[in-house]
Enzyme design. Sequence first.
Site, PDB file in Angstrom:
ATOM      1  N   ASP A  44     -22.067  58.310 -32.746  1.00 50.75           N
ATOM      2  CA  ASP A  44     -20.699  58.566 -33.205  1.00 50.75           C
ATOM      3  C   ASP A  44     -20.660  59.582 -34.338  1.00 50.75           C
ATOM      4  O   ASP A  44     -21.690  59.914 -34.936  1.00 50.75           O
ATOM      5  CB  ASP A  44     -20.030  57.243 -33.635  1.00 50.75           C
ATOM      6  CG  ASP A  44     -20.986  56.304 -34.359  1.00 50.75           C
ATOM      7  OD1 ASP A  44     -21.972  56.790 -34.931  1.00 50.75           O
ATOM      8  OD2 ASP A  44     -20.758  55.093 -34.333  1.00 50.75           O
ATOM      9  N   ASN A  52     -18.031  42.863 -37.559  1.00 50.45           N
ATOM     10  CA  ASN A  52     -17.079  42.358 -36.550  1.00 50.45           C
ATOM     11  C   ASN A  52     -17.638  42.493 -35.128  1.00 50.45           C
ATOM     12  O   ASN A  52     -16.911  42.365 -34.160  1.00 50.45           O
ATOM     13  CB  ASN A  52     -15.734  43.087 -36.657  1.00 50.45           C
ATOM     14  CG  ASN A  52     -15.857  44.588 -36.411  1.00 50.45           C
ATOM     15  OD1 ASN A  52     -16.937  45.089 -36.116  1.00 50.45           O
ATOM     16  ND2 ASN A  52     -14.750  45.299 -36.529  1.00 50.45           N
ATOM     17  N   GLU A  99     -14.800  49.054 -31.495  1.00 52.20           N
ATOM     18  CA  GLU A  99     -14.319  47.921 -32.263  1.00 52.20           C
ATOM     19  C   GLU A  99     -13.878  46.800 -31.307  1.00 52.20           C
ATOM     20  O   GLU A  99     -13.714  47.043 -30.097  1.00 52.20           O
ATOM     21  CB  GLU A  99     -13.127  48.370 -33.115  1.00 52.20           C
ATOM     22  CG  GLU A  99     -13.474  49.457 -34.144  1.00 52.20           C
ATOM     23  CD  GLU A  99     -14.179  48.927 -35.378  1.00 52.20           C
ATOM     24  OE1 GLU A  99     -14.948  47.939 -35.278  1.00 52.20           O
ATOM     25  OE2 GLU A  99     -13.969  49.510 -36.456  1.00 52.20           O
ATOM     26  N   HIS A 122     -18.981  45.232 -33.762  1.00 62.03           N
ATOM     27  CA  HIS A 122     -18.879  46.538 -33.094  1.00 62.03           C
ATOM     28  C   HIS A 122     -20.252  47.166 -32.868  1.00 62.03           C
ATOM     29  O   HIS A 122     -21.201  46.897 -33.613  1.00 62.03           O
ATOM     30  CB  HIS A 122     -17.933  47.508 -33.840  1.00 62.03           C
ATOM     31  CG  HIS A 122     -18.436  48.065 -35.131  1.00 62.03           C
ATOM     32  ND1 HIS A 122     -17.617  48.244 -36.239  1.00 62.03           N
ATOM     33  CD2 HIS A 122     -19.660  48.527 -35.528  1.00 62.03           C
ATOM     34  CE1 HIS A 122     -18.313  48.776 -37.218  1.00 62.03           C
ATOM     35  NE2 HIS A 122     -19.555  48.953 -36.818  1.00 62.03           N
TER      36      HIS A 122
HETATM   37  C1  F6R Z   1     -23.368  53.964 -36.829  1.00 62.46           C
HETATM   38  C2  F6R Z   1     -22.723  53.003 -35.941  1.00 62.46           C
HETATM   39  C3  F6R Z   1     -22.248  51.679 -36.411  1.00 62.46           C
HETATM   40  C4  F6R Z   1     -23.238  50.970 -37.349  1.00 62.46           C
HETATM   41  C5  F6R Z   1     -22.652  49.651 -37.843  1.00 62.46           C
HETATM   42  C6  F6R Z   1     -23.554  48.976 -38.849  1.00 62.46           C
HETATM   43  O1  F6R Z   1     -23.700  55.143 -36.134  1.00 62.46           O
HETATM   44  O2  F6R Z   1     -22.525  53.306 -34.801  1.00 62.46           O
HETATM   45  O3  F6R Z   1     -22.001  50.845 -35.305  1.00 62.46           O
HETATM   46  O4  F6R Z   1     -24.432  50.740 -36.668  1.00 62.46           O
HETATM   47  O5  F6R Z   1     -21.403  49.884 -38.447  1.00 62.46           O
HETATM   48  O6  F6R Z   1     -23.607  49.749 -40.005  1.00 62.46           O
HETATM   49  P1  F6R Z   1     -24.624  49.425 -41.169  1.00 62.46           P
HETATM   50  O7  F6R Z   1     -25.974  49.616 -40.620  1.00 62.46           O
HETATM   51  O8  F6R Z   1     -24.275  50.420 -42.248  1.00 62.46           O
HETATM   52  O9  F6R Z   1     -24.364  48.013 -41.577  1.00 62.46           O
END
Ligand code: F6R
Length: 244
Positions: free
Chosen positions: A67, A137, A144, A139
């Site tokens: 992303d 959550n 989401e 995702h």
């Molecule tokens: C990042 C992504 C998100 C993260 C998730 C966890 O490229 O796609 O899904 O993997 O938000 O983020 P952290 O590792 O910062 O807790």
Amino acid sequence: MQIIIVDDKQQVAITAAKWVAKNIHKKVNPVLGLAAGSTPIPLYQQLIKMYQAGLISFKNITSFNLDEYLGLSTKSKQSYRHFMNINLFNYIDIEKSKTHFPTCDQGQDARSQGLLYEDKIQRAGGVGLQVLGIGTNGHIGFNEPKSSLDSRTRVAALTQQTLADNSRLFKQDEFQPSFAMTMGIATILDARCILLMATGKNKAQAVNSMINGSLSTQCPASALQQHKNTVIVLDKAAASMLDK
Ligand code: F6R
């Protein structure tokens, strides 16, 4: 799903790095799916060490990140492109022209940009190993809760929970994007092998829903239950709420 529980985030990184190295060695032109965020930073540090020790090379690798935020310039220090440069790409022998991010700059048609990214992944031979983190959550990527399990690369709105979780990374007066371009859940499930890492107690509930909950769009990561070759690497804190 194969579930591996280790002591701490350093052990998660060491375990995950072995999977990445195995995937790199297996193929002549490996395609990696990569994630930004705090969780994979120790993994990237481990991969840099392995590269410096001559154990792995990224020379033939093509990468596709999950992303990218919308509304930031590619030079922004908050972009995931910048994140990957300073946490991995600048320290290994990957060719930057072979590293890709789903982007949709101002004026571009989001649908065509999404299709273009899907097409680029296909033309590279498909993702061999997809690295994932998980949101509090549930995702994956920026898919989401309520994202369709059939979703493909597209623009997605970030939930209040994700915005709040990620606000730690933005200064008070700094613009925090509320939209991103993300691979879809179906795009992620196309990867031949998936490696999801989770560390810390704040991920424990999402991890339990992903593994033991019903397959539901309420927890996008539960879609991995359908995937035939997924490994989940957890530290003890992230595994602490797994149903006994
Ligand atoms: C990042 C992504 C998100 C993260 C998730 C966890 O490229 O796609 O899904 O993997 O938000 O983020 P952290 O590792 O910062 O807790």
